[in-house]
Design a protein around this motif. Sequence first.
Motif, PDB file in Angstrom:
ATOM      1  N   LYS A 145       0.806  -1.216   0.000  1.00 50.76           N
ATOM      2  CA  LYS A 145       0.000   0.000   0.000  1.00 50.76           C
ATOM      3  C   LYS A 145       0.844   1.273   0.000  1.00 50.76           C
ATOM      4  CE  LYS A 145      -4.092  -2.049   2.106  1.00 50.76           C
ATOM      5  NZ  LYS A 145      -5.063  -2.001   3.220  1.00 50.76           N
ATOM      6  N   GLY A 146       2.154   1.136   0.156  1.00 51.92           N
ATOM      7  CA  GLY A 146       3.023   2.303   0.066  1.00 51.92           C
ATOM      8  C   GLY A 146       3.003   3.206   1.275  1.00 51.92           C
ATOM      9  N   TRP A 147       2.663   2.696   2.462  1.00 56.25           N
ATOM     10  CA  TRP A 147       2.637   3.544   3.657  1.00 56.25           C
ATOM     11  C   TRP A 147       4.026   4.049   4.030  1.00 56.25           C
ATOM     12  CZ3 TRP A 147       5.901   1.609   7.274  1.00 56.25           C
ATOM     13  CH2 TRP A 147       6.178   0.232   7.231  1.00 56.25           C
ATOM     14  N   TRP A 148       5.060   3.351   3.558  1.00 60.45           N
ATOM     15  CA  TRP A 148       6.421   3.717   3.911  1.00 60.45           C
ATOM     16  C   TRP A 148       6.966   4.842   3.035  1.00 60.45           C
ATOM     17  CZ3 TRP A 148       8.834   2.536  -0.643  1.00 60.45           C
ATOM     18  CH2 TRP A 148       8.229   1.555  -1.417  1.00 60.45           C
ATOM     19  N   ILE A 149       6.182   5.297   2.048  1.00 64.98           N
ATOM     20  CA  ILE A 149       6.596   6.412   1.201  1.00 64.98           C
ATOM     21  C   ILE A 149       6.095   7.711   1.838  1.00 64.98           C
ATOM     22  CG2 ILE A 149       6.476   7.451  -1.097  1.00 64.98           C
ATOM     23  CD1 ILE A 149       5.892   4.667  -2.185  1.00 64.98           C
ATOM     24  N   PRO A 150       6.969   8.635   2.240  1.00 60.79           N
ATOM     25  CA  PRO A 150       6.516   9.880   2.872  1.00 60.79           C
ATOM     26  C   PRO A 150       5.647  10.700   1.934  1.00 60.79           C
ATOM     27  CG  PRO A 150       8.881   9.558   3.179  1.00 60.79           C
ATOM     28  CD  PRO A 150       8.431   8.538   2.178  1.00 60.79           C
ATOM     29  N   PRO A 151       4.602  11.313   2.450  1.00 60.74           N
ATOM     30  CA  PRO A 151       3.740  12.147   1.583  1.00 60.74           C
ATOM     31  C   PRO A 151       4.501  13.304   0.942  1.00 60.74           C
ATOM     32  CG  PRO A 151       2.678  11.689   3.694  1.00 60.74           C
ATOM     33  CD  PRO A 151       4.088  11.224   3.819  1.00 60.74           C
ATOM     34  N   GLN A 152       5.547  13.782   1.617  1.00 62.54           N
ATOM     35  CA  GLN A 152       6.299  14.898   1.039  1.00 62.54           C
ATOM     36  C   GLN A 152       6.985  14.479  -0.269  1.00 62.54           C
ATOM     37  OE1 GLN A 152       6.541  13.779   4.110  1.00 62.54           O
ATOM     38  NE2 GLN A 152       5.666  15.427   5.374  1.00 62.54           N
ATOM     39  N   ILE A 153       7.474  13.223  -0.301  1.00 64.17           N
ATOM     40  CA  ILE A 153       8.113  12.742  -1.516  1.00 64.17           C
ATOM     41  C   ILE A 153       7.075  12.482  -2.606  1.00 64.17           C
ATOM     42  CG2 ILE A 153       9.471  10.850  -2.499  1.00 64.17           C
ATOM     43  CD1 ILE A 153      10.885  10.578   0.131  1.00 64.17           C
ATOM     44  N   ALA A 154       5.951  11.884  -2.221  1.00 68.79           N
ATOM     45  CA  ALA A 154       4.907  11.608  -3.213  1.00 68.79           C
ATOM     46  C   ALA A 154       4.315  12.890  -3.777  1.00 68.79           C
ATOM     47  CB  ALA A 154       3.808  10.747  -2.588  1.00 68.79           C
ATOM     48  N   GLY A 155       4.328  13.967  -2.994  1.00 68.19           N
ATOM     49  CA  GLY A 155       3.780  15.226  -3.470  1.00 68.19           C
ATOM     50  C   GLY A 155       4.682  15.969  -4.422  1.00 68.19           C
ATOM     51  N   ARG A 156       5.915  15.509  -4.559  1.00 72.75           N
ATOM     52  CA  ARG A 156       6.870  16.185  -5.445  1.00 72.75           C
ATOM     53  C   ARG A 156       7.061  15.408  -6.747  1.00 72.75           C
ATOM     54  NH1 ARG A 156      11.651  17.826  -1.065  1.00 72.75           N
ATOM     55  NH2 ARG A 156      10.322  19.168   0.229  1.00 72.75           N
ATOM     56  N   VAL A 157       6.001  14.847  -7.258  1.00 74.43           N
ATOM     57  CA  VAL A 157       6.080  14.117  -8.516  1.00 74.43           C
ATOM     58  C   VAL A 157       6.339  15.109  -9.650  1.00 74.43           C
ATOM     59  CG1 VAL A 157       4.831  12.616 -10.093  1.00 74.43           C
ATOM     60  CG2 VAL A 157       4.549  12.362  -7.644  1.00 74.43           C
ATOM     61  N   PRO A 158       7.236  14.784 -10.579  1.00 73.42           N
ATOM     62  CA  PRO A 158       7.511  15.729 -11.666  1.00 73.42           C
ATOM     63  C   PRO A 158       6.265  16.024 -12.497  1.00 73.42           C
ATOM     64  CG  PRO A 158       9.193  14.021 -11.568  1.00 73.42           C
ATOM     65  CD  PRO A 158       8.114  13.620 -10.622  1.00 73.42           C
TER      66      PRO A 158
ATOM     67  N   GLU B 215      -4.536  15.941  -3.454  1.00 68.14           N
ATOM     68  CA  GLU B 215      -4.635  14.919  -2.405  1.00 68.14           C
ATOM     69  C   GLU B 215      -4.811  13.532  -3.007  1.00 68.14           C
ATOM     70  OE1 GLU B 215      -7.510  13.809   1.426  1.00 68.14           O
ATOM     71  OE2 GLU B 215      -7.894  15.595   0.212  1.00 68.14           O
ATOM     72  N   HIS B 216      -5.655  13.420  -4.021  1.00 66.03           N
ATOM     73  CA  HIS B 216      -5.849  12.115  -4.663  1.00 66.03           C
ATOM     74  C   HIS B 216      -4.600  11.662  -5.398  1.00 66.03           C
ATOM     75  CE1 HIS B 216     -10.136  12.645  -3.801  1.00 66.03           C
ATOM     76  NE2 HIS B 216     -10.311  11.392  -4.164  1.00 66.03           N
ATOM     77  N   TRP B 217      -3.868  12.586  -6.010  1.00 61.09           N
ATOM     78  CA  TRP B 217      -2.649  12.211  -6.701  1.00 61.09           C
ATOM     79  C   TRP B 217      -1.600  11.697  -5.715  1.00 61.09           C
ATOM     80  CZ3 TRP B 217      -2.685  17.293  -9.978  1.00 61.09           C
ATOM     81  CH2 TRP B 217      -3.628  17.150 -10.999  1.00 61.09           C
ATOM     82  N   CYS B 218      -1.502  12.358  -4.573  1.00 58.96           N
ATOM     83  CA  CYS B 218      -0.517  11.944  -3.568  1.00 58.96           C
ATOM     84  C   CYS B 218      -0.823  10.538  -3.063  1.00 58.96           C
ATOM     85  CB  CYS B 218      -0.495  12.950  -2.425  1.00 58.96           C
ATOM     86  SG  CYS B 218       0.738  12.616  -1.147  1.00 58.96           S
ATOM     87  N   ARG B 219      -2.092  10.272  -2.754  1.00 60.53           N
ATOM     88  CA  ARG B 219      -2.464   8.934  -2.295  1.00 60.53           C
ATOM     89  C   ARG B 219      -2.266   7.890  -3.390  1.00 60.53           C
ATOM     90  NH1 ARG B 219      -8.240  10.055   0.833  1.00 60.53           N
ATOM     91  NH2 ARG B 219      -7.412  11.387   2.498  1.00 60.53           N
ATOM     92  N   GLY B 220      -2.658   8.241  -4.592  1.00 61.56           N
ATOM     93  CA  GLY B 220      -2.517   7.288  -5.687  1.00 61.56           C
ATOM     94  C   GLY B 220      -1.075   6.976  -6.024  1.00 61.56           C
ATOM     95  N   ILE B 221      -0.198   7.969  -5.944  1.00 60.15           N
ATOM     96  CA  ILE B 221       1.218   7.736  -6.224  1.00 60.15           C
ATOM     97  C   ILE B 221       1.821   6.803  -5.184  1.00 60.15           C
ATOM     98  CG2 ILE B 221       3.474   8.874  -6.247  1.00 60.15           C
ATOM     99  CD1 ILE B 221       1.983  11.286  -7.529  1.00 60.15           C
ATOM    100  N   ARG B 222       1.485   6.998  -3.926  1.00 58.38           N
ATOM    101  CA  ARG B 222       2.013   6.111  -2.870  1.00 58.38           C
ATOM    102  C   ARG B 222       1.524   4.681  -3.094  1.00 58.38           C
ATOM    103  NH1 ARG B 222       0.815   8.762   2.855  1.00 58.38           N
ATOM    104  NH2 ARG B 222       2.336   7.192   3.513  1.00 58.38           N
ATOM    105  N   ARG B 223       0.245   4.521  -3.440  1.00 60.81           N
ATOM    106  CA  ARG B 223      -0.273   3.176  -3.675  1.00 60.81           C
ATOM    107  C   ARG B 223       0.361   2.550  -4.924  1.00 60.81           C
ATOM    108  NH1 ARG B 223      -4.860   0.363  -1.953  1.00 60.81           N
ATOM    109  NH2 ARG B 223      -4.585   1.683  -0.130  1.00 60.81           N
ATOM    110  N   SER B 224       0.521   3.322  -5.978  1.00 55.71           N
ATOM    111  CA  SER B 224       1.130   2.791  -7.205  1.00 55.71           C
ATOM    112  C   SER B 224       2.570   2.373  -6.963  1.00 55.71           C
ATOM    113  CB  SER B 224       1.067   3.839  -8.318  1.00 55.71           C
ATOM    114  OG  SER B 224      -0.261   4.162  -8.642  1.00 55.71           O
TER     115      SER B 224
END
Length: 372
Positions: A35-48, A78-87
């Motif tokens: 589920k990607g819980w170990w990926i910090p939201p700060q990193i997922a929010g900085r998608v190019p 918010e949805h992009w951040c959650r989806g990136i962590r799950r992906s």
Amino acid sequence: MQWVESMVLALFPPFVAGVLYRPVMAVFDVLDVWKGWWIPPQIAGRVPRAIVPSTADISGYGRDLPAPVGSAPATLQEHWCRGIRRSWGIETWLLVFAILPAAVAAMFALTGLYLIVFPSSAEEAALFRGNLLQTFSFCAGMGSAAVLWVYRSMLLYRRRVGESLPLTSAVDLARLLRKCQEASVGTLPLLELDRHVARHTNRLGWFATYGVDRERRRTALRPHIAGVQQALEREMSTVLREGPDAVPCLARLVATLLDRSVQGRWMGLLDEADLPETPTELVTAREDRHDRVVVLAGSVAAVVIVAAATAADLPASVVAPAALTALIGPAAMWGSEKLGSLREHLGTVRSGIGTPAAEPAAGTPEPPAPAT
């Protein structure tokens, strides 16, 4: 008997892999690794921005496409951040816990077969001559275990992608919307856009199959998802027929899907005017294709085993059990009823490793040679 020992050693690795697979994956499910819980939201929010559009690009889509993305930028972010962590979690699980163990098992199997054919020293040659049957059969079983692990992992990958689509759909559709924008200006080939559209339609089919627990709700959802799939395929066919000028119509459907999926309107992803009038069939993996893959995998494994045994000058009585196990085993374990029952497969194996034909008794006169 030699063939019994060969069969046991060939079946032992895939049996252990089949027994351990479910509890091992259950442990990963408890830990929620995928589920990607170990990926910090700060990193997922900085998608190019090249991957998904940023909040500043929302107005740009409204300017370039017939239907702008109407959801609020903060909601989309918010949805992009959650989806990136799950992906990323699913992709990491597939690489580390599915493909990597199978690759290690396949490496050991190929290394063992190579050492049987080309021993590197006199000591190893003597060792393999004394344990040739055991080593050869065990290597064949390790290869079968690797195929089993990858196959079951791919089935589980489809299930997890389908279950996670409510979270990852925003990311997938944002990427597809970006691809539409690139195709409309000619920087992306249309066949590449078609590949991305087909990927999302497949994921929609997995969601309709695995994403809803209740059978009654799943039965009601499937016709609508099938209509959405056909609508996307129809617009993509128009793009391939008319060229980049037809891309905005496809992008309008993608933008609508993005808005509706963010809002959770899974029974109304598209309007009735965009859906086909005739009932359609859900696009999912078909059973006949599954059987073809199973038969092909068993045939390739049997060819590899026979080729290695031929190079090592092994007798046919030793090679037959391992080769038949590799050929019949996938069909018996993963094939449908169209490929036969387990009893029929076991009868095929027994007939293939049966006793050789009796030689003619001593003193029996040979048939006369034909006259010339």
